[in-house]
Design an enzyme around this catalytic site. Structure first.
Site, PDB file in Angstrom:
ATOM      1  N   HIS A 120       0.813  -1.212   0.000  1.00 17.69           N
ATOM      2  CA  HIS A 120       0.000   0.000   0.000  1.00 17.69           C
ATOM      3  C   HIS A 120       0.853   1.272   0.000  1.00 17.69           C
ATOM      4  CE1 HIS A 120       0.866  -0.919   4.234  1.00 17.69           C
ATOM      5  NE2 HIS A 120       0.871   0.395   4.403  1.00 17.69           N
ATOM      6  N   SER A 170      10.437   0.918  -4.549  1.00 20.63           N
ATOM      7  CA  SER A 170      10.546   1.586  -5.847  1.00 20.63           C
ATOM      8  C   SER A 170      11.996   1.803  -6.213  1.00 20.63           C
ATOM      9  CB  SER A 170       9.821   2.933  -5.798  1.00 20.63           C
ATOM     10  OG  SER A 170      10.113   3.704  -6.942  1.00 20.63           O
ATOM     11  N   TYR A 183       7.467  10.902  -1.928  1.00 23.35           N
ATOM     12  CA  TYR A 183       7.393   9.469  -2.233  1.00 23.35           C
ATOM     13  C   TYR A 183       8.758   8.810  -2.085  1.00 23.35           C
ATOM     14  CZ  TYR A 183       6.801   5.243  -5.082  1.00 23.35           C
ATOM     15  OH  TYR A 183       6.789   3.943  -5.548  1.00 23.35           O
TER      16      TYR A 183
END
Length: 289
Positions: A120, A170, A183
């Protein structure tokens, strides 16, 4: 100059050989049949596809995300695809109480836990940083601190099952890029936390594996909508393919996986020519001040 080129060639060949070795597919879908799996962020995108793959492999699944109506549809499809049991629970991981509430629900329904898949993320903008520290603080709870909460609460049960933790991260955490400061900060925290935890579990001889997943641009609706008009040179890869590689990495207990594959090579050589690297990164983004 000739010696430098020889050194570069040597390391390029060595890196390529290592990656080729890593490509060996030892995944056996049968090992996932009946396994107890909790997947977060499972109402759409990569998480949705992760749930579908586990369902095809016959796993028992608990899925969670913010939107109950979307979760219900995903759960119904998982049953159609072959999962023997599926439950869902809506939750907001930016809420301090919800991570542990979800884990308690999963343990109650599944009777234990074999795979904890943390996928998530909270909502953020794709833009130059505007100095909003509060946004980073809120996003850190959703994207990182909730991961730590769920691992802390779930680890005793994963120890009992010799289970696995899969943390979806990521490539931005390894090769920072513009327009993604909040992020990237949270994903860097994820990488640091799970990288250190891998060492500690190994030193304690705890048989719980951690797979850190470094993903590039994936063709989810959310990701494509954010980069539209800003990045035109980077290919987006299928969410279903990313989800399958995530699952394979966890099932084969790899420390880290990259998707698409070439990011592993990029990370191996990223610091050879930092000036050129940064120039390429910056030129890949459209910026109109």
């Amino acid at each position: 100059m000739g010696r430098v080129l020889k050194v570069l060639l040597f390391w390029s060949v060595l890196s390529a050989a290592y990656i080729a070795y890593q490509w060996k597919d030892t995944f056996d879908p049968a090992v996932l049949s009946g396994r107890r799996v909790l997947v977060t962020g499972a109402s759409k995108g990569i998480g949705e596809q992760i749930a579908y793959h586990y369902a095809r492999f016959g796993s028992q699944i608990v899925i969670t995300a913010r939107t109950e109506s979307a979760l219900k549809k995903v759960a119904e499809k998982c049953l159609q695809l072959g999962s023997p049991k599926v439950w869902y629970i809506p939750a907001d991981m930016s809420d301090l109480e919800d991570p542990n509430r979800v884990l308690r629900f999963a343990l109650d329904k599944l009777g234990g836990l074999d795979y904890l898949v943390l996928n998530h993320i909270g909502s953020t903008f794709f833009q130059m940083w505007n100095g909003d520290v509060e946004h980073i603080r809120v996003l850190m709870q959703a994207n990182f601190l909730s991961y730590a909460q769920m691992v802390s609460s779930g680890l005793p049960f994963l120890k009992q099952s010799n289970g696995s933790i899969i943390a979806v991260s990521s490539i931005a955490a390894k090769i920072p890029s513009p327009f993604t400061i909040p992020y990237t900060a949270t994903k860097s925290a994820v990488n640091g936390f799970f990288g250190s935890l891998q060492h500690e579990l190994s030193m304690q001889k705890v048989n719980v594996s951690i797979t850190l997943c470094s993903l590039g641009l994936i063709d989810t609706e959310t990701a494509l909508s954010k980069v539209k008009g800003v990045i035109d040179t980077m290919s987006a890869y299928p969410a279903s393919g990313a989800a399958l590689e995530v699952i394979k990495g966890g099932a084969t207990r790899q420390n880290e996986i990259f998707y698409p594959w070439y990011w592993q090579l990029v990370c191996a050589i990223r610091d050879w020519f930092p000036g050129y690297r940064d120039s390429v990164i910056q030129s890949s983004y459209k910026y109109n001040p």
